[in-house]
Design a protein around this motif. Sequence first.
Motif, PDB file in Angstrom:
ATOM      1  N   GLY A 223       0.804  -1.134  -0.125  1.00 54.04           N
ATOM      2  CA  GLY A 223       0.108   0.184   0.129  1.00 54.04           C
ATOM      3  C   GLY A 223       0.991   1.056   0.008  1.00 54.04           C
ATOM      4  O   GLY A 223       0.536   2.169  -0.688  1.00 54.04           O
ATOM      5  N   ALA A 224       1.968   1.294   0.967  1.00 56.34           N
ATOM      6  CA  ALA A 224       2.726   2.433   0.694  1.00 56.34           C
ATOM      7  C   ALA A 224       3.492   2.455  -0.330  1.00 56.34           C
ATOM      8  O   ALA A 224       3.655   3.775  -0.991  1.00 56.34           O
ATOM      9  CB  ALA A 224       3.833   2.461   2.062  1.00 56.34           C
ATOM     10  N   TRP A 225       3.684   1.538  -1.038  1.00 55.89           N
ATOM     11  CA  TRP A 225       4.489   1.456  -2.441  1.00 55.89           C
ATOM     12  C   TRP A 225       3.626   2.133  -3.696  1.00 55.89           C
ATOM     13  O   TRP A 225       3.985   2.959  -4.392  1.00 55.89           O
ATOM     14  CB  TRP A 225       4.852   0.094  -3.018  1.00 55.89           C
ATOM     15  N   LEU A 226       2.503   1.537  -3.312  1.00 53.03           N
ATOM     16  CA  LEU A 226       1.218   2.146  -4.440  1.00 53.03           C
ATOM     17  C   LEU A 226       0.987   3.752  -4.032  1.00 53.03           C
ATOM     18  O   LEU A 226       0.745   4.238  -5.168  1.00 53.03           O
ATOM     19  CB  LEU A 226       0.068   1.490  -4.275  1.00 53.03           C
ATOM     20  N   ARG A 227       0.756   4.037  -2.738  1.00 50.99           N
ATOM     21  CA  ARG A 227       0.544   5.618  -2.441  1.00 50.99           C
ATOM     22  C   ARG A 227       1.719   6.348  -3.099  1.00 50.99           C
ATOM     23  O   ARG A 227       1.677   7.454  -3.553  1.00 50.99           O
ATOM     24  CB  ARG A 227       0.402   5.762  -1.128  1.00 50.99           C
ATOM     25  N   ALA A 228       3.058   5.869  -3.049  1.00 56.77           N
ATOM     26  CA  ALA A 228       4.170   6.818  -3.744  1.00 56.77           C
ATOM     27  C   ALA A 228       3.971   6.834  -4.928  1.00 56.77           C
ATOM     28  O   ALA A 228       4.446   7.791  -5.570  1.00 56.77           O
ATOM     29  CB  ALA A 228       5.604   5.921  -3.318  1.00 56.77           C
ATOM     30  N   ARG A 229       3.711   5.689  -5.651  1.00 59.16           N
ATOM     31  CA  ARG A 229       3.450   5.847  -7.338  1.00 59.16           C
ATOM     32  C   ARG A 229       2.127   6.685  -7.629  1.00 59.16           C
ATOM     33  O   ARG A 229       2.285   7.465  -8.528  1.00 59.16           O
ATOM     34  CB  ARG A 229       2.786   4.392  -7.638  1.00 59.16           C
ATOM     35  N   ILE A 230       1.016   6.849  -6.684  1.00 63.27           N
ATOM     36  CA  ILE A 230       0.031   7.770  -6.885  1.00 63.27           C
ATOM     37  C   ILE A 230       0.596   9.240  -6.663  1.00 63.27           C
ATOM     38  O   ILE A 230       0.193  10.053  -7.462  1.00 63.27           O
ATOM     39  CB  ILE A 230      -1.043   7.427  -5.710  1.00 63.27           C
ATOM     40  N   ASP A 231       1.233   9.255  -5.659  1.00 63.53           N
ATOM     41  CA  ASP A 231       1.580  10.805  -5.259  1.00 63.53           C
ATOM     42  C   ASP A 231       2.623  11.365  -6.117  1.00 63.53           C
ATOM     43  O   ASP A 231       2.551  12.631  -6.698  1.00 63.53           O
ATOM     44  CB  ASP A 231       1.996  10.953  -3.917  1.00 63.53           C
ATOM     45  N   GLY A 232       3.811  10.739  -6.665  1.00 70.40           N
ATOM     46  CA  GLY A 232       4.798  10.995  -7.522  1.00 70.40           C
ATOM     47  C   GLY A 232       5.412  12.415  -6.512  1.00 70.40           C
ATOM     48  O   GLY A 232       5.901  12.034  -5.717  1.00 70.40           O
ATOM     49  N   ALA A 233       5.405  13.483  -7.388  1.00 68.29           N
ATOM     50  CA  ALA A 233       6.216  14.544  -6.825  1.00 68.29           C
ATOM     51  C   ALA A 233       5.428  15.263  -5.788  1.00 68.29           C
ATOM     52  O   ALA A 233       6.152  15.921  -4.931  1.00 68.29           O
ATOM     53  CB  ALA A 233       6.655  15.342  -7.999  1.00 68.29           C
ATOM     54  N   ALA A 234       4.161  15.173  -5.488  1.00 67.21           N
ATOM     55  CA  ALA A 234       3.428  16.075  -4.794  1.00 67.21           C
ATOM     56  C   ALA A 234       2.036  15.189  -4.403  1.00 67.21           C
ATOM     57  O   ALA A 234       1.762  14.374  -5.248  1.00 67.21           O
ATOM     58  CB  ALA A 234       2.587  17.245  -5.538  1.00 67.21           C
ATOM     59  N   ARG A 235       1.659  15.167  -3.310  1.00 67.44           N
ATOM     60  CA  ARG A 235       0.631  14.411  -2.515  1.00 67.44           C
ATOM     61  C   ARG A 235      -0.619  14.617  -3.300  1.00 67.44           C
ATOM     62  O   ARG A 235      -1.184  15.887  -3.566  1.00 67.44           O
ATOM     63  CB  ARG A 235       0.514  14.591  -1.206  1.00 67.44           C
ATOM     64  N   ARG A 236      -1.422  13.497  -3.548  1.00 69.35           N
ATOM     65  CA  ARG A 236      -2.631  13.600  -4.318  1.00 69.35           C
ATOM     66  C   ARG A 236      -3.675  13.001  -3.356  1.00 69.35           C
ATOM     67  O   ARG A 236      -3.373  11.824  -2.577  1.00 69.35           O
ATOM     68  CB  ARG A 236      -2.549  12.845  -5.312  1.00 69.35           C
ATOM     69  N   PRO A 237      -4.708  13.846  -3.181  1.00 65.08           N
ATOM     70  CA  PRO A 237      -5.790  12.992  -2.390  1.00 65.08           C
ATOM     71  C   PRO A 237      -6.380  11.714  -3.173  1.00 65.08           C
ATOM     72  O   PRO A 237      -6.724  11.830  -4.285  1.00 65.08           O
ATOM     73  CB  PRO A 237      -7.271  14.118  -2.440  1.00 65.08           C
ATOM     74  N   VAL A 238      -6.803  10.727  -2.394  1.00 68.22           N
ATOM     75  CA  VAL A 238      -7.103   9.518  -3.087  1.00 68.22           C
ATOM     76  C   VAL A 238      -8.372   8.991  -2.545  1.00 68.22           C
ATOM     77  O   VAL A 238      -8.432   8.847  -1.016  1.00 68.22           O
ATOM     78  CB  VAL A 238      -5.997   8.518  -2.705  1.00 68.22           C
ATOM     79  N   PHE A 239      -9.553   8.875  -3.148  1.00 68.34           N
ATOM     80  CA  PHE A 239     -10.659   8.331  -2.726  1.00 68.34           C
ATOM     81  C   PHE A 239     -10.742   6.995  -3.241  1.00 68.34           C
ATOM     82  O   PHE A 239     -10.822   6.737  -4.533  1.00 68.34           O
ATOM     83  CB  PHE A 239     -12.037   9.122  -3.206  1.00 68.34           C
ATOM     84  N   LEU A 240     -11.138   5.857  -2.404  1.00 66.05           N
ATOM     85  CA  LEU A 240     -11.152   4.444  -2.748  1.00 66.05           C
ATOM     86  C   LEU A 240     -12.583   4.206  -2.805  1.00 66.05           C
ATOM     87  O   LEU A 240     -13.467   4.332  -1.762  1.00 66.05           O
ATOM     88  CB  LEU A 240     -10.353   3.552  -1.798  1.00 66.05           C
ATOM     89  N   CYS A 241     -13.100   3.725  -3.828  1.00 66.84           N
ATOM     90  CA  CYS A 241     -14.159   2.870  -3.904  1.00 66.84           C
ATOM     91  C   CYS A 241     -13.932   1.287  -4.041  1.00 66.84           C
ATOM     92  O   CYS A 241     -13.780   0.686  -5.191  1.00 66.84           O
ATOM     93  CB  CYS A 241     -15.007   3.430  -5.074  1.00 66.84           C
ATOM     94  N   ALA A 242     -14.519   0.507  -2.854  1.00 66.99           N
ATOM     95  CA  ALA A 242     -13.887  -0.730  -2.805  1.00 66.99           C
ATOM     96  C   ALA A 242     -15.214  -1.560  -2.991  1.00 66.99           C
ATOM     97  O   ALA A 242     -16.348  -1.300  -2.543  1.00 66.99           O
ATOM     98  CB  ALA A 242     -13.363  -0.923  -1.361  1.00 66.99           C
ATOM     99  N   SER A 243     -14.843  -2.765  -3.714  1.00 70.02           N
ATOM    100  CA  SER A 243     -15.853  -3.890  -3.965  1.00 70.02           C
ATOM    101  C   SER A 243     -17.059  -3.303  -4.326  1.00 70.02           C
ATOM    102  O   SER A 243     -18.347  -3.645  -3.956  1.00 70.02           O
ATOM    103  CB  SER A 243     -16.381  -4.474  -2.490  1.00 70.02           C
ATOM    104  N   THR A 244     -17.077  -2.579  -5.553  1.00 68.83           N
ATOM    105  CA  THR A 244     -18.061  -1.847  -6.302  1.00 68.83           C
ATOM    106  C   THR A 244     -18.972  -3.114  -6.932  1.00 68.83           C
ATOM    107  O   THR A 244     -18.307  -3.930  -7.410  1.00 68.83           O
ATOM    108  CB  THR A 244     -18.006  -0.912  -7.302  1.00 68.83           C
ATOM    109  N   ARG A 245     -20.034  -2.851  -7.268  1.00 67.68           N
ATOM    110  CA  ARG A 245     -20.857  -3.956  -7.936  1.00 67.68           C
ATOM    111  C   ARG A 245     -21.452  -3.320  -9.388  1.00 67.68           C
ATOM    112  O   ARG A 245     -21.410  -2.231  -9.649  1.00 67.68           O
ATOM    113  CB  ARG A 245     -22.318  -4.318  -6.921  1.00 67.68           C
ATOM    114  N   GLU A 246     -21.882  -4.195 -10.209  1.00 71.20           N
ATOM    115  CA  GLU A 246     -22.572  -3.645 -11.431  1.00 71.20           C
ATOM    116  C   GLU A 246     -23.412  -2.784 -11.529  1.00 71.20           C
ATOM    117  O   GLU A 246     -24.632  -2.673 -10.362  1.00 71.20           O
ATOM    118  CB  GLU A 246     -22.991  -4.937 -12.111  1.00 71.20           C
TER     119      GLU A 246
END
Length: 426
Positions: A223-246
Amino acid sequence: MNRTLYSTLWWLAMPAVLGRLWWRGRKEPGYRKHWDERLALGGPVAGERPTIMVHAVSVGETRASEPLVDALLLAWPDSRILLTHMTPTGRATGRDLFAHHGERVVQAYLPYDTGAMTARFLRRHRPRVCILMETEVWPNLIHACMRQGVPIVLANARLSERSLKRGRKAGAVMAEAARSFTLVAAQTDADAQRIASLGAPNVVVTGSVKFDIVPPPPALEKGAWLRARIDGAARRPVFLCASTREGEEALILDAWQRADKPAGALLLLVPRHPQRFDEVAQLVQARGMRLARRSQLDENAGAIDADVLLGDSMGEMFAYYAACDCAYIGGSLLPLGGQNLIEACALGKPVLVGEHTFNFLDATCDAVADGAAVRVRDADALVAEAARLLRDDAARAVMGAKALAFAGRHRGATLRTVELVQRLFG
């Protein structure tokens, strides 16, 4: 309906059942494997170790079984676990979760509940006890356990009002199955009352074992690795929608495009069923949104330059929770019953849910009452609340602390369940 009619209907439906299995295998090849197990004609054989059978039908039940399986192996060090499933995703999840136990955990598909198949399956494996997770009531399996002297435990049991009505419509076959349980370890008082009303004789409230799941360190590191890929050079707010259905993803994507959200905010979208990953990717691209896919990120990936990250991987939900700032738990915007919010709370993440949480009603209502979760009426309200939390660090921290406290306060169900199972053997 009595059990004879129930069994006859199973046999009459078998050609259609097998045909549907083959058809589903077009998108999910795992459905075309291990057919011998589904017909009780093959699979692992009984070993020298005493066997404890745990049936966890799919992904949710398998993940819920993790603390219980670990505790059972600790309580009976000379035994093995036979972990059974009905879906390939459940089987894959079990393989990932329990690989470190080696040969002490073996997996198989539970045969179809025809009577002859389940009896043959039990003779093959000779379990010391049969533990069914949550809502898995299979009348012929239960009857075969009784005839062969195998105690039957319904663990982490839950029963919604809607399921109770269906159970009563089933008539004698469900009443016979309920009366045959040796032990029911229910999640809540309400679940216990509903299950007892079907005729179960020994119902004890133990709480939900899902509160005892501990986030594994490798998942947090991922998760920390993925967050680093998301943020890049500046922190980005992240909204997760988990286990979404059709049907939910389209509503969420449209609301996300309309919303006044923080600059650089990323939508992390994780569909519940893997066969829908490509379909959801097409929904994103059809709206002109830039898409990145988790499956295409390797260890050397740079910063993610996208509006939406599609979580098209299995077994990484804890990593996704660790990478986000707040999370929506899917299946609740539409009348689908919702999903488990405990894992998100265990990581201290503010949780958002829709109005349709009847499958996890008590846990969800408790989380809302404790301030760990917020209920919203529709997709626009969902995204608006997420945007508010993403902007307000202090409010997010307070809600996250309440989520942690909520998760911690309900731990202990696994130990209580194992102690009850131990009493079955004196």
